[in-house]
Scaffold this motif. Structure first.
Motif, PDB file in Angstrom:
ATOM      1  N   PRO A 159      65.853  18.176  29.360  1.00 57.14           N
ATOM      2  CA  PRO A 159      64.909  17.819  28.289  1.00 57.14           C
ATOM      3  C   PRO A 159      63.664  17.129  28.846  1.00 57.14           C
ATOM      4  CG  PRO A 159      66.752  16.280  28.336  1.00 57.14           C
ATOM      5  CD  PRO A 159      67.035  17.301  29.394  1.00 57.14           C
ATOM      6  N   ILE A 185      79.159  22.549  23.800  1.00 52.38           N
ATOM      7  CA  ILE A 185      78.793  23.918  24.197  1.00 52.38           C
ATOM      8  C   ILE A 185      77.369  23.856  24.750  1.00 52.38           C
ATOM      9  CG2 ILE A 185      78.416  26.284  23.372  1.00 52.38           C
ATOM     10  CD1 ILE A 185      81.370  25.418  23.257  1.00 52.38           C
ATOM     11  N   GLY A 186      77.151  24.444  25.926  1.00 47.24           N
ATOM     12  CA  GLY A 186      75.804  24.468  26.514  1.00 47.24           C
ATOM     13  C   GLY A 186      75.423  23.105  27.075  1.00 47.24           C
ATOM     14  N   GLY A 188      74.092  22.083  29.869  1.00 52.82           N
ATOM     15  CA  GLY A 188      72.792  21.941  30.544  1.00 52.82           C
ATOM     16  C   GLY A 188      72.845  20.916  31.661  1.00 52.82           C
ATOM     17  N   THR A 207      80.934  22.972  28.541  1.00 59.48           N
ATOM     18  CA  THR A 207      80.869  24.329  29.082  1.00 59.48           C
ATOM     19  C   THR A 207      79.452  24.888  29.044  1.00 59.48           C
ATOM     20  OG1 THR A 207      81.919  26.504  28.853  1.00 59.48           O
ATOM     21  CG2 THR A 207      81.510  25.313  26.823  1.00 59.48           C
ATOM     22  N   ASP A 208      79.194  25.884  29.858  1.00 57.63           N
ATOM     23  CA  ASP A 208      77.875  26.536  29.867  1.00 57.63           C
ATOM     24  C   ASP A 208      78.017  27.915  30.512  1.00 57.63           C
ATOM     25  OD1 ASP A 208      74.808  24.947  29.712  1.00 57.63           O
ATOM     26  OD2 ASP A 208      74.921  27.055  30.340  1.00 57.63           O
ATOM     27  N   THR A 209      77.152  28.837  30.111  1.00 51.29           N
ATOM     28  CA  THR A 209      77.134  30.159  30.754  1.00 51.29           C
ATOM     29  C   THR A 209      76.389  30.102  32.088  1.00 51.29           C
ATOM     30  OG1 THR A 209      75.258  30.548  29.298  1.00 51.29           O
ATOM     31  CG2 THR A 209      77.282  31.722  28.766  1.00 51.29           C
ATOM     32  N   GLY A 235      81.585  29.409  31.187  1.00 58.96           N
ATOM     33  CA  GLY A 235      81.980  30.519  30.326  1.00 58.96           C
ATOM     34  C   GLY A 235      81.106  30.599  29.090  1.00 58.96           C
ATOM     35  N   ASP A 236      81.373  31.630  28.313  1.00 58.53           N
ATOM     36  CA  ASP A 236      80.619  31.887  27.092  1.00 58.53           C
ATOM     37  C   ASP A 236      81.255  31.128  25.919  1.00 58.53           C
ATOM     38  OD1 ASP A 236      78.823  33.548  25.323  1.00 58.53           O
ATOM     39  OD2 ASP A 236      80.788  34.171  24.590  1.00 58.53           O
ATOM     40  N   LEU A 237      80.469  30.353  25.214  1.00 54.97           N
ATOM     41  CA  LEU A 237      80.937  29.583  24.047  1.00 54.97           C
ATOM     42  C   LEU A 237      82.288  28.909  24.314  1.00 54.97           C
ATOM     43  CD1 LEU A 237      79.712  31.908  21.143  1.00 54.97           C
ATOM     44  CD2 LEU A 237      78.622  29.848  22.024  1.00 54.97           C
ATOM     45  N   PHE A 250      76.406  21.035  19.943  1.00 61.91           N
ATOM     46  CA  PHE A 250      75.693  22.160  20.564  1.00 61.91           C
ATOM     47  C   PHE A 250      74.200  21.964  20.307  1.00 61.91           C
ATOM     48  CE2 PHE A 250      75.329  27.169  20.492  1.00 61.91           C
ATOM     49  CZ  PHE A 250      74.869  27.170  21.795  1.00 61.91           C
ATOM     50  N   PRO A 253      69.805  27.264  22.194  1.00 60.27           N
ATOM     51  CA  PRO A 253      68.421  27.730  22.327  1.00 60.27           C
ATOM     52  C   PRO A 253      67.804  27.809  20.929  1.00 60.27           C
ATOM     53  CG  PRO A 253      70.022  29.438  23.010  1.00 60.27           C
ATOM     54  CD  PRO A 253      70.794  28.230  22.669  1.00 60.27           C
ATOM     55  N   ALA A 268      68.612  29.242  27.868  1.00 59.10           N
ATOM     56  CA  ALA A 268      68.475  27.886  27.328  1.00 59.10           C
ATOM     57  C   ALA A 268      67.409  27.875  26.237  1.00 59.10           C
ATOM     58  CB  ALA A 268      68.104  26.910  28.436  1.00 59.10           C
ATOM     59  N   LEU A 275      74.547  35.248  18.654  1.00 61.98           N
ATOM     60  CA  LEU A 275      75.045  33.971  19.199  1.00 61.98           C
ATOM     61  C   LEU A 275      75.572  33.039  18.103  1.00 61.98           C
ATOM     62  CD1 LEU A 275      75.353  32.073  21.752  1.00 61.98           C
ATOM     63  CD2 LEU A 275      73.241  31.014  20.975  1.00 61.98           C
TER      64      LEU A 275
HETATM   65  C1  LIG Z   1      68.648  23.996  24.944  1.00 62.32           C
HETATM   66  S1  LIG Z   1      69.783  23.931  26.270  1.00 62.32           S
HETATM   67  C2  LIG Z   1      70.588  22.382  25.945  1.00 62.32           C
HETATM   68  C3  LIG Z   1      71.131  21.706  27.187  1.00 62.32           C
HETATM   69  C4  LIG Z   1      71.673  20.275  26.969  1.00 62.32           C
HETATM   70  N1  LIG Z   1      72.829  20.285  26.123  1.00 62.32           N
HETATM   71  C5  LIG Z   1      70.594  19.396  26.379  1.00 62.32           C
HETATM   72  O1  LIG Z   1      70.693  19.048  25.191  1.00 62.32           O
HETATM   73  O2  LIG Z   1      69.623  19.059  27.092  1.00 62.32           O
HETATM   74  C6  LIG Z   1      71.001  25.142  25.786  1.00 62.32           C
HETATM   75  C7  LIG Z   1      72.127  25.335  26.780  1.00 62.32           C
HETATM   76  O3  LIG Z   1      73.071  26.257  26.223  1.00 62.32           O
HETATM   77  C8  LIG Z   1      73.508  27.152  27.239  1.00 62.32           C
HETATM   78  N2  LIG Z   1      74.002  28.378  26.567  1.00 62.32           N
HETATM   79  C9  LIG Z   1      73.284  29.378  26.003  1.00 62.32           C
HETATM   80  N3  LIG Z   1      74.097  30.323  25.503  1.00 62.32           N
HETATM   81  C10 LIG Z   1      75.377  29.908  25.745  1.00 62.32           C
HETATM   82  C11 LIG Z   1      76.658  30.452  25.460  1.00 62.32           C
HETATM   83  N4  LIG Z   1      76.796  31.630  24.853  1.00 62.32           N
HETATM   84  N5  LIG Z   1      77.763  29.753  25.860  1.00 62.32           N
HETATM   85  C12 LIG Z   1      77.631  28.554  26.503  1.00 62.32           C
HETATM   86  N6  LIG Z   1      76.432  27.998  26.801  1.00 62.32           N
HETATM   87  C13 LIG Z   1      75.326  28.662  26.425  1.00 62.32           C
HETATM   88  C14 LIG Z   1      72.273  27.351  28.099  1.00 62.32           C
HETATM   89  O4  LIG Z   1      72.600  27.832  29.385  1.00 62.32           O
HETATM   90  C15 LIG Z   1      71.702  25.923  28.115  1.00 62.32           C
HETATM   91  O5  LIG Z   1      72.211  25.158  29.170  1.00 62.32           O
END
Ligand SMILES: C[S@@+](CC[C@H](N)C(=O)[O-])C[C@H]1O[C@@H](n2cnc3c(N)ncnc32)[C@H](O)[C@@H]1O
Length: 364
Positions: A159, A185-186, A188, A207-209, A235-237, A250, A253, A268, A275
């Motif tokens: 961020p 989830i995600g 980052g 977790t994160d992809t 992994g995914d979700l 979560f 994006p 991201a 999604l």
């Molecule tokens: C906007 S960033 C937020 C990162 C952190 N949580 C933050 O608030 O600063 C979104 C994150 O979700 C991850 N992401 C996107 N699609 C995903 C999915 N299908 N499963 C898991 N993570 C996912 C991206 O790789 C990214 O790290």
């Protein structure tokens, strides 16, 4: 940490380790001629100064702009794609994990990301990207209000504005439910999970992809002493997740993709249409009956195009899975206090949504 994570290899820029045909660029080489060679498909190697690389890229831009005069969306896209292709033919040499050209920045990623090879060629734009990422990593991003400094790993979202973190902090301070289990989830660069831990959550499945995000957060947890509180997963979700959580968070994006998504940072910023429906469907199965689903979002898509759909509102309107418990909004402040906001993002607001499962759907 999940055992498989020990073998996780970070995504990194491609490098050339074999001898290749190339043109050597010295300070007295004709820049325009070198640029024409790059456009025609030949590699050019910067031999003397790092700044020569910058000079060549500036000339490449000028040259291409003569051909790509269309200022409309497609024209600009074509220009960017031609620039990307030709600019990656500009190379620099790395020896012993260091750039060989003079007056070059020191970039630790050249060692961290390539432990098995110390000598190679890499494109100049990739070096610029690694340099910027290294500066952020070394210096850190200080989130003053939370007393946390993040050190984001190469290729990981971090961020630069903190309004949504403030909203989440405000909600966490008021939260009175169980703090036994949470899922992020995600993850980052880890900030939301760190906020959960700071606010007393005991076990977090994060977790994160993006592989680099997971590698980076693993390092950060070690540094911050949070290893015992977090299970990391690539992994995914909710893939590999058998937790039923008190809180699922979560920060997805925020923009709907109109292009095919690439792995890494692209995911991201942009999301594929499916999604959110996939997320909500799976989230319901991973939430305890009294659990809360917390989403951080923004009206950015609507600021850009007011007809854009809002995936959380769509979920609430079209499905009978969750009810809205809370919706907080906050203006996005300028990234620097000195800069007055005059851009289109002036009306941007960040949002915090808290959803709870509708009783009939809550799985015990
Ligand atoms: C906007 S960033 C937020 C990162 C952190 N949580 C933050 O608030 O600063 C979104 C994150 O979700 C991850 N992401 C996107 N699609 C995903 C999915 N299908 N499963 C898991 N993570 C996912 C991206 O790789 C990214 O790290």
């Amino acid at each position: 940490m999940n055992h498989d994570l020990l073998t996780l290899q970070p995504d990194r820029p491609p490098v050339i380790t074999s001898e290749i045909e190339l043109i050597h660029f010295y300070h007295d080489t004709n820049v325009k001629a070198a640029v024409q060679q790059m456009i025609a498909g030949t590699y050019v190697l910067v031999e003397e100064l790092y700044s020569n690389g910058l000079e060549i890229l500036a000339e490449l831009k000028r040259t291409l702009l003569v051909y790509y005069t269309d200022t409309k969306f497609q024209g600009q896209r074509d220009f960017r794609s031609a620039f990307r292709e030709a600019s990656h033919r500009l190379l620099v040499e790395v020896k012993g994990h260091k750039l060989l050209v003079k007056k070059a920045p020191v970039i630790g990623w050249l060692e961290v990301l390539y432990p098995e090879v110390s000598d190679f060629y890499v494109s100049f734009p990739e070096v610029q990207g690694m340099n910027s990422a290294w500066q952020w990593y070394k210096k850190g991003i200080e989130v003053k209000t939370l007393g946390i400094t993040l050190h984001p790993f190469y290729g990981t979202y971090f961020p630069t504005r903190f309004d949504h973190l403030t909203l989440f902090d405000k909600w966490l301070k008021k939260y009175v439910g169980s703090k036994e289990k949470a899922i992020e989830i995600g993850v980052g660069s880890g900030i939301l999970s760190f906020q959960l831990i700071q606010n007393g959550f005991k076990n977090i499945f994060a977790t994160d992809t993006n592989k680099n995000a997971i590698i980076g957060v693993a390092q950060e947890c070690k540094r911050l002493g949070y290893e015992g509180n977090i299970t990391l997963n690539h992994g995914d979700l909710f893939e590999n997740c058998d937790v039923k959580a008190d809180v699922i968070v979560f920060n997805p994006p925020w923009l709907l993709a109109k292009h095919t998504l690439e792995e890494g940072l692209d995911k991201a910023i942009y999301y594929e249409k499916e999604l959110f429906p996939r997320f909500f469907e799976q989230a319901l199965k991973h939430l305890a009956p009294e659990g809360k689903l917390v989403l951080l979002f923004s009206n950015l898509a609507q600021v850009i195009d007011e007809k854009s759909a809002h995936p959380i509102i769509e979920e609430l309107q079209n499905h009978n899975r969750f009810r809205k418990e809370l919706h907080l909004r906050r203006d996005v402040s300028a990234s620097s206090k000195k800069t007055k906001r005059t851009d289109a993002r002036e009306n941007e607001k960040v949002e915090l949504w808290v959803l709870a499962p509708k009783e009939k759907d809550a799985l015990s």
